[in-house]
Design an enzyme around this catalytic site. Structure first.
Site, PDB file in Angstrom:
ATOM      1  N   SER A   1      16.978  12.958  20.187  1.00 50.92           N
ATOM      2  CA  SER A   1      16.123  12.222  21.228  1.00 50.92           C
ATOM      3  C   SER A   1      16.175  10.157  21.199  1.00 50.92           C
ATOM      4  O   SER A   1      15.547  10.057  20.358  1.00 50.92           O
ATOM      5  CB  SER A   1      14.613  12.306  21.827  1.00 50.92           C
ATOM      6  OG  SER A   1      14.048  11.671  22.343  1.00 50.92           O
TER       7      SER A   1
ATOM      8  N   HIS B   1      13.518  19.133  21.304  1.00 50.21           N
ATOM      9  CA  HIS B   1      13.847  19.227  19.277  1.00 50.21           C
ATOM     10  C   HIS B   1      13.879  20.996  19.402  1.00 50.21           C
ATOM     11  O   HIS B   1      13.253  21.549  18.204  1.00 50.21           O
ATOM     12  CB  HIS B   1      12.606  18.482  19.061  1.00 50.21           C
ATOM     13  CG  HIS B   1      12.819  17.597  18.518  1.00 50.21           C
ATOM     14  ND1 HIS B   1      11.616  16.369  18.171  1.00 50.21           N
ATOM     15  CD2 HIS B   1      14.205  16.642  19.352  1.00 50.21           C
ATOM     16  CE1 HIS B   1      11.969  15.515  18.022  1.00 50.21           C
ATOM     17  NE2 HIS B   1      13.360  15.240  18.803  1.00 50.21           N
TER      18      HIS B   1
ATOM     19  N   GLU C   1       7.130  16.919  21.893  1.00 44.30           N
ATOM     20  CA  GLU C   1       5.909  17.332  20.901  1.00 44.30           C
ATOM     21  C   GLU C   1       4.583  17.259  21.187  1.00 44.30           C
ATOM     22  O   GLU C   1       4.294  15.811  21.690  1.00 44.30           O
ATOM     23  CB  GLU C   1       5.539  15.821  20.172  1.00 44.30           C
ATOM     24  CG  GLU C   1       7.498  16.114  19.355  1.00 44.30           C
ATOM     25  CD  GLU C   1       7.898  14.626  17.836  1.00 44.30           C
ATOM     26  OE1 GLU C   1       6.077  14.349  17.710  1.00 44.30           O
ATOM     27  OE2 GLU C   1       8.539  13.747  18.169  1.00 44.30           O
TER      28      GLU C   1
ATOM     29  N   GLU D   1      11.637  19.269  13.777  1.00 45.18           N
ATOM     30  CA  GLU D   1      10.088  19.110  13.667  1.00 45.18           C
ATOM     31  C   GLU D   1       9.475  19.704  12.303  1.00 45.18           C
ATOM     32  O   GLU D   1       8.523  19.709  12.004  1.00 45.18           O
ATOM     33  CB  GLU D   1       9.809  17.891  13.975  1.00 45.18           C
ATOM     34  CG  GLU D   1      11.035  16.952  14.225  1.00 45.18           C
ATOM     35  CD  GLU D   1      10.419  15.613  15.147  1.00 45.18           C
ATOM     36  OE1 GLU D   1       9.448  15.701  15.505  1.00 45.18           O
ATOM     37  OE2 GLU D   1      11.400  15.294  15.523  1.00 45.18           O
TER      38      GLU D   1
ATOM     39  N   ASP E   1       3.839  13.535  22.822  1.00 50.01           N
ATOM     40  CA  ASP E   1       4.873  12.634  23.350  1.00 50.01           C
ATOM     41  C   ASP E   1       6.452  13.601  23.683  1.00 50.01           C
ATOM     42  O   ASP E   1       6.901  14.699  23.353  1.00 50.01           O
ATOM     43  CB  ASP E   1       6.105  12.315  21.761  1.00 50.01           C
ATOM     44  CG  ASP E   1       7.551  11.992  21.966  1.00 50.01           C
ATOM     45  OD1 ASP E   1       8.150  11.295  22.664  1.00 50.01           O
ATOM     46  OD2 ASP E   1       8.364  11.986  20.398  1.00 50.01           O
TER      47      ASP E   1
ATOM     48  N   GLU F   1       2.733   8.690  23.418  1.00 47.83           N
ATOM     49  CA  GLU F   1       4.620   8.086  23.718  1.00 47.83           C
ATOM     50  C   GLU F   1       5.190   8.797  24.589  1.00 47.83           C
ATOM     51  O   GLU F   1       5.316   9.865  25.033  1.00 47.83           O
ATOM     52  CB  GLU F   1       4.687   8.851  22.258  1.00 47.83           C
ATOM     53  CG  GLU F   1       5.997   8.397  21.725  1.00 47.83           C
ATOM     54  CD  GLU F   1       7.210   8.528  20.337  1.00 47.83           C
ATOM     55  OE1 GLU F   1       7.594   8.740  19.998  1.00 47.83           O
ATOM     56  OE2 GLU F   1       5.886   8.753  19.507  1.00 47.83           O
TER      57      GLU F   1
ATOM     58  N   ASP G   1       8.644   4.473  22.966  1.00 49.26           N
ATOM     59  CA  ASP G   1       9.766   4.312  21.106  1.00 49.26           C
ATOM     60  C   ASP G   1      11.250   4.094  21.777  1.00 49.26           C
ATOM     61  O   ASP G   1      11.517   3.347  21.898  1.00 49.26           O
ATOM     62  CB  ASP G   1       9.411   5.512  20.907  1.00 49.26           C
ATOM     63  CG  ASP G   1      10.283   6.161  19.930  1.00 49.26           C
ATOM     64  OD1 ASP G   1      11.648   5.562  19.586  1.00 49.26           O
ATOM     65  OD2 ASP G   1      10.318   7.356  20.057  1.00 49.26           O
TER      66      ASP G   1
ATOM     67  N   LYS H   1      11.009   2.624  14.067  1.00 49.37           N
ATOM     68  CA  LYS H   1      11.648   3.766  13.373  1.00 49.37           C
ATOM     69  C   LYS H   1      12.187   2.618  11.946  1.00 49.37           C
ATOM     70  O   LYS H   1      13.598   2.654  13.003  1.00 49.37           O
ATOM     71  CB  LYS H   1      12.476   4.888  13.922  1.00 49.37           C
ATOM     72  CG  LYS H   1      11.603   5.395  14.754  1.00 49.37           C
ATOM     73  CD  LYS H   1      12.439   6.529  15.460  1.00 49.37           C
ATOM     74  CE  LYS H   1      11.518   7.668  16.274  1.00 49.37           C
ATOM     75  NZ  LYS H   1      12.019   8.258  17.637  1.00 49.37           N
TER      76      LYS H   1
ATOM     77  N   SER I   1       7.430   6.591  12.184  1.00 47.78           N
ATOM     78  CA  SER I   1       7.982   7.606  12.214  1.00 47.78           C
ATOM     79  C   SER I   1       9.189   8.314  11.951  1.00 47.78           C
ATOM     80  O   SER I   1      10.346   7.092  11.267  1.00 47.78           O
ATOM     81  CB  SER I   1       8.578   7.508  13.934  1.00 47.78           C
ATOM     82  OG  SER I   1       8.875   8.874  14.194  1.00 47.78           O
ATOM     83  N   HIS I   2       9.402   9.143  11.791  1.00 45.12           N
ATOM     84  CA  HIS I   2      11.015   9.906  11.293  1.00 45.12           C
ATOM     85  C   HIS I   2      11.594   9.761  12.299  1.00 45.12           C
ATOM     86  O   HIS I   2      11.403   9.499  13.013  1.00 45.12           O
ATOM     87  CB  HIS I   2       9.792  11.119  10.267  1.00 45.12           C
ATOM     88  CG  HIS I   2       9.440  12.352  11.544  1.00 45.12           C
ATOM     89  ND1 HIS I   2       9.508  13.571  11.185  1.00 45.12           N
ATOM     90  CD2 HIS I   2       9.223  12.084  12.806  1.00 45.12           C
ATOM     91  CE1 HIS I   2       9.069  14.034  12.383  1.00 45.12           C
ATOM     92  NE2 HIS I   2       8.501  12.833  13.502  1.00 45.12           N
TER      93      HIS I   2
ATOM     94  N   LYS J   1       3.562   9.463  11.690  1.00 43.76           N
ATOM     95  CA  LYS J   1       4.619  10.057  12.279  1.00 43.76           C
ATOM     96  C   LYS J   1       5.278  11.039  11.604  1.00 43.76           C
ATOM     97  O   LYS J   1       6.502  10.390  11.987  1.00 43.76           O
ATOM     98  CB  LYS J   1       4.769  10.251  13.428  1.00 43.76           C
ATOM     99  CG  LYS J   1       5.435  11.559  14.441  1.00 43.76           C
ATOM    100  CD  LYS J   1       5.971  10.385  15.857  1.00 43.76           C
ATOM    101  CE  LYS J   1       6.648  11.812  17.425  1.00 43.76           C
ATOM    102  NZ  LYS J   1       6.880  11.330  17.875  1.00 43.76           N
TER     103      LYS J   1
END
Length: 421
Positions: free
Chosen positions: A43, A156, A165, A206, A243, A287, A314, A339, A366-367, A390
């Site tokens: 994403s 995801h 999420e 994730e 999210d 988010e 984001d 990120k 964040s990852h 995160k």
């Protein structure tokens, strides 16, 4: 310190999806080394720095990164060998200049970030410091509160959920190690609940469960039930963060909730949905509640809900100081997701965080959904002191590696470690 960069090379490896990414190795004249692996997102915001892929249809479906590897080995390495590794900002600027584009499309943000992170690691080792102390100084001691992804949807996972999420936030825990325990116990309670209701317990990219639920809202209901089953108090001990990744279901100016069969919604109707959820569920953060191009929707949501919860940008901000500055001026958010690979260097990421600090915003390290076992971001989160991270669910080694690194840091800091929501 007089050690200089002696060698630098890259290697094509695989990420958590089995897609190619790259690992960079830096060695200093002193013998100190730094290794960094680069993540990849599914994403992604349209203004992110460019992740360079080969585009060869007959190899990894076009997703190979041999070009990025070659850029490290043949272009970046000759330019950096012999350079002082302790001047991170100078090295990162040299990488930016070497690329010569605004979005790192020439060398690739994946190539550039791998080098930037590996150099930082090598310099930290040469100084005899853990990475978080090298980047954050002697005051780096705040361990972040984790946002743990327990139910996956959207891009995801192959699930019935439009929203990407659903996370739990163990905000009431006294320490990070206890927060991790709170999360694991709730995750296991949720797994048991899903099984009892006849839902699948396979996981998404994730590590969160990806069940075929009846609605987006049912995910929140199940999470609250899991929190209580695990023996914790919703909101006081464990809250919820969302999210939606709304760009993924935004089309023609409407939010199309097709997976959950909720129909098309306007930006204001999406705010009404979120407002209703805030009244029923212990939600503390949302988010990407609107699409990356829907700045009006972001502004309206922040005006209506920003005093009650964290409104995180984001896809619209992409860790880029230019877009963060716009959002601050327009009051479009009150927090940013950070990120490293969205912008491409350690120095630029720190600059984005500095803007957030000056504005009084929250920021979350964040990852990405395509991760590696590299735990650079765990040290980086402690170095930056923002108090939020995160990094996925409570399973899959590429997620657990970050949690385990934070446990190590907390143990190393001992009584000086700080932890608070």
């Amino acid at each position: 310190m007089t050690a200089r960069i002696a060698s630098l090379r890259a290697l094509e490896i695989l990420d958590s999806r089995g897609n190619p990414t790259l690992r960079v190795f830096v060695t200093l004249e002193s013998g100190a080394t730094g290794i960094a692996s680069v993540p990849s997102g599914a994403s992604t915001g349209e203004n992110e720095a460019v992740e360079l892929r080969d585009g060869e249809a007959g190899r990894y479906g076009g997703k190979g990164v041999r070009k990025a590897v070659a850029n490290v080995n043949d272009t970046i390495a000759p330019a950096l060998v012999g350079i002082d590794p302790f001047c991170q900002s100078d090295i990162d600027q040299r990488l930016i200049d070497l690329d010569g584009t605004q979005n790192k499309a020439n060398l690739g943000a994946n190539a550039i970030l791998g080098v930037s992170q590996a150099v930082a690691r090598a310099a930290a080792q040469a100084c005899g410091l853990p990475l978080y102390a090298y980047l954050g100084g002697a005051g780096a001691r705040r361990i972040p509160v984790p946002m743990m992804n327990v139910i996956n949807g959207g891009k995801h996972a192959d699930s019935s959920l439009d929203f990407q999420e659903f996370m739990i936030v163990p905000r009431g825990a006294p320490t990070f190690s206890e927060a991790l325990r709170y999360g694991v116990e709730t995750f296991q309670a949720l797994k048991a609940l899903l099984r009892e209701k006849g839902y699948g317990t396979s996981v998404g990219d994730e590590g969160g469960f990806a069940p075929q639920l009846k609605s987006n809202e049912e995910a929140c209901e199940l999470i609250v039930a899991a929190i209580e089953r695990a023996g914790y108090r919703p909101m006081d001990d464990i809250a919820i963060a969302l999210d939606p990744a709304a760009t993924s279901f935004y089309e023609g100016g409407r939010y199309r909730l097709t997976r959950s069969h909720q129909g098309d919604k306007s930006a204001l109707e999406m705010i009404d949905i979120y407002d209703g959820w805030l009244r029923r569920y212990p939600i503390v953060s949302i988010e990407d509640g609107h699409a990356e191009t829907d700045w009006e929707g972001f502004r309206a949501m922040t005006a209506d809900l920003g005093a009650r919860i964290q409104i995180v940008g984001d896809d619209n901000l992409v860790t880029n100081p230019r877009y963060i500055a716009r959002a601050i001026a327009e009051k479009a958010c009150n927090a940013a997701l950070i990120k490293l690979n969205q912008i491409g260097t350690v120095t630029e990421t720190i600059a984005a965080i500095e803007l957030c600090r000056k504005a009084g915003w929250g920021y979350i390290i964040s990852h990405r959904s395509g991760e590696t076992e590299d735990a650079f971001m765990a040290d980086f989160a402690v170095a930056m002191g923002g108090g939020q991270i995160k990094t996925g669910s409570l399973c899959r080694s590429e997620r657990i590696a970050k949690y385990n690194r934070l446990l190590e840091i907390e143990a190393e800091l001992g009584g000086s470690a700080q932890f608070s929501a």
